[in-house]
Design a protein around this motif. Structure first.
Motif, mmCIF file in Angstrom:
data_model
loop_
_atom_site.group_PDB
_atom_site.id
_atom_site.type_symbol
_atom_site.label_atom_id
_atom_site.label_comp_id
_atom_site.label_asym_id
_atom_site.label_seq_id
_atom_site.Cartn_x
_atom_site.Cartn_y
_atom_site.Cartn_z
ATOM 1 N N ILE A 1 0.859 -1.106 -0.116
ATOM 2 C CA ILE A 1 0.000 -0.143 0.054
ATOM 3 C C ILE A 1 0.952 1.486 -0.044
ATOM 4 O O ILE A 1 2.165 1.274 0.387
ATOM 5 N N GLU A 2 0.216 2.425 -0.273
ATOM 6 C CA GLU A 2 0.798 3.491 -0.377
ATOM 7 C C GLU A 2 0.801 4.119 1.150
ATOM 8 O O GLU A 2 -0.141 3.727 1.815
ATOM 9 N N PRO A 3 1.565 5.328 1.428
ATOM 10 C CA PRO A 3 1.567 5.714 2.756
ATOM 11 C C PRO A 3 0.435 6.399 3.148
ATOM 12 O O PRO A 3 -0.135 6.353 4.009
ATOM 13 N N ARG A 4 -0.231 7.100 1.896
ATOM 14 C CA ARG A 4 -1.635 7.655 2.281
ATOM 15 C C ARG A 4 -2.508 6.871 2.689
ATOM 16 O O ARG A 4 -3.661 7.118 3.221
ATOM 17 N N VAL A 5 -2.608 5.602 2.224
ATOM 18 C CA VAL A 5 -3.575 4.631 2.460
ATOM 19 C C VAL A 5 -3.496 4.209 3.941
ATOM 20 O O VAL A 5 -4.312 4.157 4.786
ATOM 21 N N LEU A 6 -2.324 4.113 4.468
ATOM 22 C CA LEU A 6 -1.929 3.654 5.896
ATOM 23 C C LEU A 6 -2.347 4.887 6.718
ATOM 24 O O LEU A 6 -2.889 4.584 7.629
ATOM 25 N N SER A 7 -2.026 6.162 6.417
ATOM 26 C CA SER A 7 -2.471 7.306 7.475
ATOM 27 C C SER A 7 -3.855 7.565 7.347
ATOM 28 O O SER A 7 -4.637 7.835 8.407
ATOM 29 N N ALA B 1 6.122 23.565 1.911
ATOM 30 C CA ALA B 1 4.987 23.986 2.239
ATOM 31 C C ALA B 1 3.809 22.914 2.251
ATOM 32 O O ALA B 1 2.551 22.979 2.393
ATOM 33 N N LYS B 2 4.506 21.680 2.283
ATOM 34 C CA LYS B 2 3.395 20.344 2.180
ATOM 35 C C LYS B 2 2.745 20.212 3.234
ATOM 36 O O LYS B 2 1.635 19.895 3.195
ATOM 37 N N PRO B 3 2.883 20.937 4.502
ATOM 38 C CA PRO B 3 2.100 20.801 5.598
ATOM 39 C C PRO B 3 0.786 21.253 5.421
ATOM 40 O O PRO B 3 -0.370 21.072 5.862
ATOM 41 N N ALA B 4 0.693 22.303 4.530
ATOM 42 C CA ALA B 4 -0.761 22.821 3.984
ATOM 43 C C ALA B 4 -1.552 21.790 3.337
ATOM 44 O O ALA B 4 -2.762 22.150 3.519
ATOM 45 N N LEU B 5 -1.077 20.877 3.048
ATOM 46 C CA LEU B 5 -1.762 19.954 2.322
ATOM 47 C C LEU B 5 -2.834 19.029 3.561
ATOM 48 O O LEU B 5 -4.078 18.834 3.285
ATOM 49 N N ALA B 6 -2.286 18.780 4.793
ATOM 50 C CA ALA B 6 -2.967 18.039 5.671
ATOM 51 C C ALA B 6 -3.952 19.150 6.143
ATOM 52 O O ALA B 6 -5.417 18.881 6.413
ATOM 53 N N ALA C 1 -9.917 20.444 5.812
ATOM 54 C CA ALA C 1 -10.926 21.537 5.545
ATOM 55 C C ALA C 1 -11.965 21.082 4.472
ATOM 56 O O ALA C 1 -12.997 21.647 4.487
ATOM 57 N N PHE C 2 -11.469 20.198 3.498
ATOM 58 C CA PHE C 2 -12.220 19.658 2.250
ATOM 59 C C PHE C 2 -12.041 18.368 2.325
ATOM 60 O O PHE C 2 -11.461 17.656 1.414
ATOM 61 N N PRO C 3 -12.872 17.382 3.127
ATOM 62 C CA PRO C 3 -12.639 15.934 3.275
ATOM 63 C C PRO C 3 -13.148 15.440 1.845
ATOM 64 O O PRO C 3 -12.691 14.493 1.657
ATOM 65 N N GLY C 4 -14.092 15.890 1.277
ATOM 66 C CA GLY C 4 -14.601 15.447 0.188
ATOM 67 C C GLY C 4 -14.008 15.619 -1.250
ATOM 68 O O GLY C 4 -14.314 15.123 -2.148
ATOM 69 N N VAL C 5 -13.014 16.289 -1.325
ATOM 70 C CA VAL C 5 -11.952 16.834 -2.268
ATOM 71 C C VAL C 5 -11.060 15.674 -2.545
ATOM 72 O O VAL C 5 -10.433 15.564 -1.676
ATOM 73 N N THR C 6 -10.832 15.376 -3.776
ATOM 74 C CA THR C 6 -9.738 14.222 -3.955
ATOM 75 C C THR C 6 -8.420 14.910 -4.306
ATOM 76 O O THR C 6 -8.450 15.811 -5.531
ATOM 77 N N LEU C 7 -7.449 14.802 -3.765
ATOM 78 C CA LEU C 7 -6.111 15.266 -3.950
ATOM 79 C C LEU C 7 -5.142 14.512 -4.703
ATOM 80 O O LEU C 7 -4.955 13.174 -4.020
ATOM 81 N N LEU C 8 -4.747 14.566 -5.565
ATOM 82 C CA LEU C 8 -3.674 14.057 -6.453
ATOM 83 C C LEU C 8 -2.184 14.350 -6.296
ATOM 84 O O LEU C 8 -2.115 15.666 -6.765
ATOM 85 N N GLU C 9 -1.278 13.926 -5.783
ATOM 86 C CA GLU C 9 0.153 14.223 -5.829
ATOM 87 C C GLU C 9 0.904 13.435 -6.917
ATOM 88 O O GLU C 9 0.643 12.301 -6.967
ATOM 89 N N VAL C 10 1.708 14.584 -7.838
ATOM 90 C CA VAL C 10 2.180 13.800 -8.992
ATOM 91 C C VAL C 10 3.613 14.075 -8.894
ATOM 92 O O VAL C 10 4.252 14.298 -9.862
ATOM 93 N N ASP C 11 4.145 14.514 -7.675
ATOM 94 C CA ASP C 11 5.415 14.721 -7.604
ATOM 95 C C ASP C 11 6.409 13.715 -8.150
ATOM 96 O O ASP C 11 7.515 13.846 -8.717
ATOM 97 N N THR C 12 6.273 12.215 -7.758
ATOM 98 C CA THR C 12 7.013 11.334 -8.470
ATOM 99 C C THR C 12 6.816 11.277 -9.918
ATOM 100 O O THR C 12 8.103 11.078 -10.643
#
Length: 831
Positions: free
Chosen positions: A142-148, A671-676, A681-692
């Protein structure tokens, strides 16, 4: 024939010992060495980039389908010796510890991935390691996002569908992570053996199957030919160029640039050989006349010199090939830290080609001077002023163009580039040759009004305009070939920087609703996060074109097939997106309310479906039918990370349809802490990170850039080396005249100044013509081959004449040293 060969062998040996062959052999060796080095290094870098780019597919070839693949594919792939694996991807809702997460599930078979490697870790992502294994049955990665998000820890059980699986590793990197915005949700990987037990995949489920193949390039081409006629609607072959346009376009351009640079090196080398061969044959006029006096026929003289040049070609090719191999090996060794880590081994075919390239170059560029020898009158023995008639211009340029065309095709495998470069170069050379003749005539005007040194220099340059134009064109073509490589390289690098700038969006926000829109904008403003445009998204399917079913229009294996076999992301806007130029038709005015629904169509889709402005398109949107008139077609930059759309409507057409909003923004690591805070604030919004994904793209582009830089350096080094040899090939008459002037009392300083004037003027005019030729050819290449916007390169128009004056001036100064260092008698005897 045997006697001709023996005599040719003796004459070649004599000329080699006397130094007659030095210049011609050196030019040939440099030509072959440069061509071999560029060919080998370019081939190695090209294959290395292709292999590393294939990691974006996890294979060399991928076949996407909406159902399980045909078992016959696997049988044929095995018969051809191809490695095979398979994956299946689908969305699924995961529920653990009272939390819900929409995730992307990927099931993988043994052998996955065929290219690249998955990176996993047990805790810290910084300690991730590459692995070619897959999860064991009963396990899930799993990805870390799933874990958290689901409040899990490694070792806990995660239920996927109806199958409980033990979490064993954290995924930090997938080589084939697709760039589709809707497939970048949090990911889990399971073994294909557990897929049926999850009971998620049922008839009608939305599942993407991918059959992966890797192996020898010839076998892959054969498999692709076998497979294409057997594909059904919804099944599509893809490779890196099709599946990843943002990277595939860069690879295509890099491959074409490497081919173009190889062509430039061959052209530069050919000019030097032509000039050296002309000097060599002129120094053999007496021998040819003597042979005719003794009874030799024209064909005997021709056969003898063809044997001589054949022996010279074989020797020069072998030596140049060895030197070129050593040169590219030295570059790969000493600059290994700057090149890709795992550089592909030298290709045997590229090496053999380097060995065989010498003879075509030699004969293609030296055949006209050789043919002059057979027409030499025997009276030349008594009258030294007699020379054979010059070869006709069509023969000279025809031989060179034939060789260049063949070599272009070999290097590029691109008929468009071959025809384009030949036609544009021929037109430019002819036009600027006439301009050079005009400039030489103008050069006579100041002669009566300048000092003695300037007078000598300009008179020698303008005395015989045809010879002067030939020298200017020869040096101009050499400089133009180098300048063209430099211009194309510069524009490609600037294009890639524009494609992925430092602030390229690395986060996408999906599933924003109207009620959240203003609050989301305010949040971004408070956090000082700059976002792109907000695009409304409506899911719909194209069904009709002018009342005809779209499936009856689309051809098999068409690139538009993938667009009509799925729901499209439709949007609306008062203005076209950035980098979406209008191709046909007109964009709607913001103040003008349309009397009927209008739509803007992406130009390639329109081309494949035969759509033009004024046509009627039918859409199915959430079960409702909509008919719209095509207002325009527009270009789309699919090679960027910006949101792109096949269909765009004006405001007011789709507003009443169910829709969400999409935007993208760049967030630096600090500025990554702003993601949390955003997620909270918007639990229904899907956020996609494409850094990798961006890091992968940037890594490949960096390697492509380094490859281009090294090949350019080799080309420029070869160009200046050949330029030096070309100057030496034109000096016999100049040295003779200067020796006579010294015998008549001219001092060394006067001769030096006159030589500087002549060669700097020659180089300046050659540089001026080179800038014109390169600019003309670049305009054609940019618009027809590289798909780049052309601009005038005024800096090249200013710099190239100065560089030409300096380079030709220094080469002339160096090569004319004997006339001022040695006695006139010695110089005349050596000539």
């Amino acid at each position: 024939m045997g006697n001709s060969f023996k005599l040719a062998f003796k004459l070649v040996g004599r000329d080699f010992r006397s130094g007659e062959l030095t210049l011609l052999l050196a030019a040939l060796v440099v030509a072959v060495a440069a061509s071999t080095a560029v060919s080998l290094l370019g081939d190695r870098l090209n294959r290395t980039m292709a292999l590393q780019a294939a990691e974006f597919l996890g294979a060399d070839l991928s076949v996407a389908s909406h159902g399980p693949p045909d078992p016959a594919w696997t049988v044929e792939a095995g018969r051809l010796g191809l490695a095979h694996s398979a994956t299946a991807e689908f969305p699924s809702v995961l529920m653990e510890n009272g939390e819900i997460l929409l995730a992307g599930v990927k099931s993988v078979a043994v052998g996955y991935p065929l290219r690249g490697a998955v990176k996993t870790t047990l805790d810290d992502p910084a300690t991730a390691e590459e692995t070619h294994a897959i999860p064991a049955p009963g396990e899930v990665w799993i990805e870390p996002r799933v874990l958290s998000t689901l409040h899990l820890k490694l070792g806990d059980t995660l239920t996927v569908g109806e199958q409980p699986l033990r979490t064993t590793r954290l995924i930090t990197h997938e080589p084939d992570r697709r760039g589709d915005l809707y497939s970048l949700s949090p990911r889990i990987i399971i073994n294909a053996a557990d897929l049926d037990a999850t009971r998620i995949v049922q008839p009608g489920s939305h599942v993407h199957y991918f059959s992966l193949y890797a192996g020898d390039e010839t076998a892959l081409r054969g498999f692709k030919r076998w497979l294409q006629p057997r594909l059904h609607p919804g099944e599509r072959i893809s490779d890196i160029h099709e599946d990843r346009p943002e990277l595939g376009n860069a690879l295509n351009r890099a491959e074409r640039y490497l081919g173009l640079t190889s062509i430039a090196v061959v052209l530069i080398a050919g000019v030097a050989i032509a000039m050296s061969a002309r000097r060599y044959t002129e120094r053999h006029f007496d021998l040819a006349a003597l042979l005719k006096t003794l009874g030799a026929r024209e064909r005997d003289v021709l056969r003898l010199h063809l044997w001589q040049f054949g022996l010279i070609g074989l020797a020069g090719s072998a030596l140049g090939c060895a030197l070129g191999y050593g040169l590219q090996a030295g570059v790969a060794h000493f600059l290994g830290a700057l090149l890709p880590r795992h550089l592909a081994s030298p290709s045997l075919f590229a090496l053999l080609f380097g060995t065989g390239v010498g003879l075509p170059i030699l004969f293609g560029f030296s055949l006209p001077p050789i043919l002059r020898l057979k027409r030499l009158p025997p009276l030349r023995v008594l009258r030294r002023d007699l020379e054979p008639l010059p070869s006709s211009a069509w023969l000279v340029y025809g031989c060179a163009a034939l060789v260049l065309g063949a070599l272009m095709w070999r290097y590029t495998q691109d008929g468009l580039m071959t025809v384009t470069v030949l036609a544009a170069s021929g037109a430019a050379v002819a036009g600027f040759g006439l301009l050079g003749l005009f400039l030489l005539k103008l050069g006579k005007l100041p002669i009566p009004h300048v000092g003695l040194a300037w007078r000598f220099g300009l008179q020698h340059l303008t005395r015989r305009p045809q010879l002067g134009v030939g020298q200017i064109l020869a040096f101009g073509i050499t400089l133009a070939a180098m300048l063209l490589s430099l211009l194309v390289r510069t524009e490609l690098l600037q294009e890639w920087r524009r494609q992925l700038p430092d602030n390229t969006p690395n986060h996408f926000a999906l599933n924003l609703f109207d009620a959240d829109l203003d609050r989301f904008r305010d949040f971004l403003a408070r956090e000082q996060i700059a976002s792109s445009r907000f695009y409304p998204i409506v899911r719909g399917r194209l069904t009709l074109v002018n009342g005809q079913d779209v499936f009856q229009i689309i051809g098999k294996n068409s690139r538009a097939e993938g667009a009509i076999n799925r729901d499209l992301s439709l949007t609306w806007g008062a203005e076209p997106p950035p980098d979406n130029p209008i191709v046909e038709g007109e964009w709607w005015r913001e103040s003008q309310a349309p009397t009927e629904p209008l739509v803007s169509v992406e130009k390639e889709l329109a081309k494949n479906l035969g759509i033009k402005p004024g046509d009627q398109l039918g859409f199915n949107i959430a079960g409702q039918e909509l008919t719209a008139t095509v207002a325009n077609t527009r270009g789309v930059r699919w090679d960027t990370m910006a949101p792109n759309f096949f269909m765009i409507f004006p405001p007011g057409v789709l507003d009443s349809q169910p829709h969400t909003w999409l935007t993208s923004f760049y967030l630096p690591p600090a500025a990554k802490p702003a993601l949390a805070r955003l997620v909270k604030a918007f639990p229904g919004v899907t956020l996609l990170e494409v850094d990798t994904l961006l890091q992968q793209f940037q890594s490949i582009l960096a390697q492509i850039t380094r490859a281009i830089e090294f090949v350019l350096v080799l080309a420029l080094a070869a160009g200046f080396t050949v330029l030096f040899a070309s100057v030496r090939a034109t000096l016999d008459e100049r040295l003779r005249e200067d020796a006579l002037l010294r015998a008549l009392g001219a001092d060394r300083g006067l001769l030096r100044r006159a030589q500087w004037v002549e060669f700097c003027a020659l180089g300046f005019l050659a540089g001026l013509l080179a800038a014109g030729i390169a600019e003309s050819v670049a305009w054609v290449l940019f618009s027809r081959v590289f798909d780049l916007a052309h601009r005038m390169h005024w800096e090249a128009w200013l710099a190239t004449p100065l560089v030409g004056a300096l380079a030709v001036g220094l080469a002339g100064y160096w090569n004319t040293r004997p006339v001022v260092k040695n006695s006139p008698m010695r110089v005349l005897r050596e000539l």
